[in-house]
Design a protein around this motif. Structure first.
Motif, PDB file in Angstrom:
ATOM      1  N   GLU A 153      -4.520  44.176  15.254  1.00 14.39           N
ATOM      2  CA  GLU A 153      -4.680  43.700  13.872  1.00 14.39           C
ATOM      3  C   GLU A 153      -3.671  42.613  13.515  1.00 14.39           C
ATOM      4  OE1 GLU A 153      -1.546  46.719  13.923  1.00 14.39           O
ATOM      5  OE2 GLU A 153      -3.590  46.714  14.724  1.00 14.39           O
ATOM      6  N   LEU A 154      -2.534  42.585  14.245  1.00 22.59           N
ATOM      7  CA  LEU A 154      -1.528  41.559  13.978  1.00 22.59           C
ATOM      8  C   LEU A 154      -2.066  40.177  14.331  1.00 22.59           C
ATOM      9  CD1 LEU A 154       1.268  40.735  13.088  1.00 22.59           C
ATOM     10  CD2 LEU A 154       2.163  41.467  15.313  1.00 22.59           C
ATOM     11  N   ALA A 155      -2.885  40.075  15.370  1.00 23.30           N
ATOM     12  CA  ALA A 155      -3.497  38.791  15.726  1.00 23.30           C
ATOM     13  C   ALA A 155      -4.420  38.312  14.608  1.00 23.30           C
ATOM     14  CB  ALA A 155      -4.267  38.912  17.038  1.00 23.30           C
ATOM     15  N   ASP A 156      -5.143  39.240  13.978  1.00 24.72           N
ATOM     16  CA  ASP A 156      -6.006  38.873  12.859  1.00 24.72           C
ATOM     17  C   ASP A 156      -5.180  38.358  11.691  1.00 24.72           C
ATOM     18  OD1 ASP A 156      -8.213  39.746  14.318  1.00 24.72           O
ATOM     19  OD2 ASP A 156      -8.089  41.787  13.512  1.00 24.72           O
ATOM     20  N   GLU A 157      -4.032  38.984  11.461  1.00 27.73           N
ATOM     21  CA  GLU A 157      -3.138  38.531  10.380  1.00 27.73           C
ATOM     22  C   GLU A 157      -2.633  37.121  10.657  1.00 27.73           C
ATOM     23  OE1 GLU A 157       1.306  39.617   8.682  1.00 27.73           O
ATOM     24  OE2 GLU A 157       0.070  41.244   9.498  1.00 27.73           O
ATOM     25  N   LEU A 158      -2.279  36.857  11.900  1.00 27.33           N
ATOM     26  CA  LEU A 158      -1.778  35.532  12.254  1.00 27.33           C
ATOM     27  C   LEU A 158      -2.860  34.477  12.093  1.00 27.33           C
ATOM     28  CD1 LEU A 158       0.296  36.464  15.421  1.00 27.33           C
ATOM     29  CD2 LEU A 158       1.207  35.704  13.227  1.00 27.33           C
ATOM     30  N   GLU A 159      -4.085  34.826  12.446  1.00 27.99           N
ATOM     31  CA  GLU A 159      -5.179  33.870  12.278  1.00 27.99           C
ATOM     32  C   GLU A 159      -5.413  33.573  10.804  1.00 27.99           C
ATOM     33  OE1 GLU A 159      -9.611  33.035  14.052  1.00 27.99           O
ATOM     34  OE2 GLU A 159      -8.968  35.116  13.842  1.00 27.99           O
ATOM     35  N   ARG A 160      -5.248  34.571   9.987  1.00 29.29           N
ATOM     36  CA  ARG A 160      -5.486  34.404   8.555  1.00 29.29           C
ATOM     37  C   ARG A 160      -4.336  33.677   7.860  1.00 29.29           C
ATOM     38  NH1 ARG A 160      -5.519  39.437   7.332  1.00 29.29           N
ATOM     39  NH2 ARG A 160      -3.404  39.505   6.473  1.00 29.29           N
ATOM     40  N   ASP A 161      -3.100  34.059   8.185  1.00 30.37           N
ATOM     41  CA  ASP A 161      -1.949  33.577   7.420  1.00 30.37           C
ATOM     42  C   ASP A 161      -1.079  32.577   8.164  1.00 30.37           C
ATOM     43  OD1 ASP A 161      -2.786  35.355   5.469  1.00 30.37           O
ATOM     44  OD2 ASP A 161      -1.468  36.959   6.175  1.00 30.37           O
ATOM     45  N   GLY A 162      -1.244  32.464   9.500  1.00 28.14           N
ATOM     46  CA  GLY A 162      -0.412  31.537  10.253  1.00 28.14           C
ATOM     47  C   GLY A 162       0.986  32.095  10.516  1.00 28.14           C
ATOM     48  N   TYR A 163       1.845  31.227  11.043  1.00 27.26           N
ATOM     49  CA  TYR A 163       3.193  31.632  11.449  1.00 27.26           C
ATOM     50  C   TYR A 163       4.260  31.307  10.403  1.00 27.26           C
ATOM     51  CZ  TYR A 163       1.109  31.910  16.118  1.00 27.26           C
ATOM     52  OH  TYR A 163       0.322  32.227  17.185  1.00 27.26           O
ATOM     53  N   GLU A 164       3.884  30.621   9.342  1.00 28.77           N
ATOM     54  CA  GLU A 164       4.880  30.050   8.441  1.00 28.77           C
ATOM     55  C   GLU A 164       5.839  31.087   7.871  1.00 28.77           C
ATOM     56  OE1 GLU A 164       7.153  27.333   6.856  1.00 28.77           O
ATOM     57  OE2 GLU A 164       5.393  26.859   8.078  1.00 28.77           O
ATOM     58  N   LYS A 165       5.346  32.244   7.466  1.00 25.91           N
ATOM     59  CA  LYS A 165       6.236  33.234   6.854  1.00 25.91           C
ATOM     60  C   LYS A 165       7.247  33.776   7.854  1.00 25.91           C
ATOM     61  CE  LYS A 165       3.235  37.312   7.369  1.00 25.91           C
ATOM     62  NZ  LYS A 165       2.532  38.396   6.623  1.00 25.91           N
ATOM     63  N   PHE A 166       6.846  33.838   9.127  1.00 31.23           N
ATOM     64  CA  PHE A 166       7.780  34.303  10.147  1.00 31.23           C
ATOM     65  C   PHE A 166       8.822  33.238  10.468  1.00 31.23           C
ATOM     66  CE2 PHE A 166       3.791  36.622  11.036  1.00 31.23           C
ATOM     67  CZ  PHE A 166       4.264  37.926  10.871  1.00 31.23           C
ATOM     68  N   ILE A 167       8.391  31.982  10.471  1.00 28.44           N
ATOM     69  CA  ILE A 167       9.317  30.866  10.704  1.00 28.44           C
ATOM     70  C   ILE A 167      10.338  30.791   9.570  1.00 28.44           C
ATOM     71  CG2 ILE A 167       9.511  28.365  10.910  1.00 28.44           C
ATOM     72  CD1 ILE A 167       6.695  28.399  12.164  1.00 28.44           C
ATOM     73  N   THR A 168       9.865  30.931   8.332  1.00 29.39           N
ATOM     74  CA  THR A 168      10.757  30.874   7.172  1.00 29.39           C
ATOM     75  C   THR A 168      11.745  32.023   7.178  1.00 29.39           C
ATOM     76  OG1 THR A 168       9.020  29.801   5.861  1.00 29.39           O
ATOM     77  CG2 THR A 168      10.817  30.835   4.651  1.00 29.39           C
ATOM     78  N   ALA A 169      11.273  33.216   7.487  1.00 30.56           N
ATOM     79  CA  ALA A 169      12.158  34.391   7.518  1.00 30.56           C
ATOM     80  C   ALA A 169      13.198  34.263   8.610  1.00 30.56           C
ATOM     81  CB  ALA A 169      11.329  35.659   7.717  1.00 30.56           C
ATOM     82  N   GLU A 170      12.823  33.727   9.756  1.00 27.00           N
ATOM     83  CA  GLU A 170      13.765  33.577  10.865  1.00 27.00           C
ATOM     84  C   GLU A 170      14.809  32.525  10.520  1.00 27.00           C
ATOM     85  OE1 GLU A 170      15.494  34.376  14.555  1.00 27.00           O
ATOM     86  OE2 GLU A 170      14.070  35.464  13.298  1.00 27.00           O
ATOM     87  N   ALA A 171      14.403  31.451   9.865  1.00 28.94           N
ATOM     88  CA  ALA A 171      15.350  30.403   9.480  1.00 28.94           C
ATOM     89  C   ALA A 171      16.366  30.907   8.462  1.00 28.94           C
ATOM     90  CB  ALA A 171      14.592  29.209   8.926  1.00 28.94           C
ATOM     91  N   ALA A 172      15.926  31.846   7.634  1.00 32.98           N
ATOM     92  CA  ALA A 172      16.810  32.379   6.592  1.00 32.98           C
ATOM     93  C   ALA A 172      17.737  33.468   7.115  1.00 32.98           C
ATOM     94  CB  ALA A 172      15.982  32.918   5.429  1.00 32.98           C
ATOM     95  N   ALA A 173      17.416  34.020   8.282  1.00 32.45           N
ATOM     96  CA  ALA A 173      18.203  35.157   8.821  1.00 32.45           C
ATOM     97  C   ALA A 173      19.584  34.701   9.303  1.00 32.45           C
ATOM     98  CB  ALA A 173      17.432  35.781   9.967  1.00 32.45           C
TER      99      ALA A 173
END
Length: 255
Positions: A235-255
């Motif tokens: 189901e995580l692959a479906d989430e990535l297809e729907r929402d993309g990687y941006e939220k993970f990139i932003t969270a990693e940059a802020a960490a």
């Protein structure tokens, strides 16, 4: 049953003037026989670096961490010893080797992995059967290795290697790259034949979810800035297809 264990893996690459740039920043991952794992992430996140580090590419320097296969230290092995131990890498950009035919390359590879040359008659029978399964023209066997191959031909050849070498753990880097829908189906069927054996484990590396529609993974790992930032099921692959990687990139940059 085989297990590939990766613990706190840090990998750097040498750049101009001898400086080192860290690409992997602490990767932890277990791949057991009978499991299919998918690593998904944006371009430049280090996915291919992980594959090359596992395979032993000399450009990539492991600075910390461990990689073991059934408890054996993979990092202490030569590249050919890793192949004999049961590791296989399908590279994203295989090189051309003029003067070496596909059939000669494959028989040499099988000989190197098994430690003895297969009987020519048996080898050719297995080669023809595997090529037929992948809808590969028999004349392909006499072409020079990767010379003038289309993207689809390169990927079918990678899966042909997979079927003939029969490794324990297969790392497939961007196997869906450059494939049209028909070629993708054929290649996916080959991967599925391999992973149907419960003694085999598979690591798929991709940034598009379309391959995973044909080769459903058991686990999906999101890779950003050189490490795994989230793990889940298909189901995580479906989430990535729907929402993309941006939220993970932003969270990693802020960490």
């Amino acid at each position: 049953m085989a297990t590939l264990e990766i613990r706190d893996l840090h990998v750097s690459v040498e750049e101009a003037a001898g400086t080192q740039r860290e690409i992997l920043r602490g990767v932890d991952l277990d791949i057991n026989a009978g499991e299919t794992h998918a690593i998904m992430g944006p371009n430049g996140s280090g996915k291919s670096t992980l594959a090359y580090a596992i395979a032993g590419h000399p450009k990539y320097h492991v600075t910390r961490g461990s990689v073991t296969l059934d408890g054996e230290n993979v990092l202490a092995m030569s590249v050919d010893a890793r192949a004999r131990a049961g590791l296989f890498l399908a590279m994203q950009y295989p090189i051309e080797v003029p003067g070496v035919s596909v059939s000669n390359f494959l028989r040499t590879a099988v000989t190197a992995v098994r430690g003895e040359a297969p009987k020519l008659r048996d080898f050719m029978k297995n080669l023809r059967a595997a090529m037929a399964d992948l809808s590969i023209d028999p004349a392909f066997a006499e072409r020079n290795l990767n010379e003038g191959f289309s993207g689809g031909e390169k990927k079918r050849h990678e899966v042909l290697q997979l079927e003939l070498l029969n490794p324990t753990i297969a790392v497939l880097d961007e196997t869906d790259s450059g494939l049209d829908i028909d070629a993708l189906k054929v290649v996916s069927e080959g991967i599925n034949r391999f992973r149907a054996d419960p003694s085999h484990g598979v690591l798929l590396i991709t940034h598009y979810p379309r391959l995973l529609r044909y080769v459903p993974p058991d686990y999906v790992h999101v890779f950003v800035a050189g490490r795994i930032v989230r793990q889940g099921g298909p189901e995580l692959a479906d989430e990535l297809e729907r929402d993309g990687y941006e939220k993970f990139i932003t969270a990693e940059a802020a960490a």
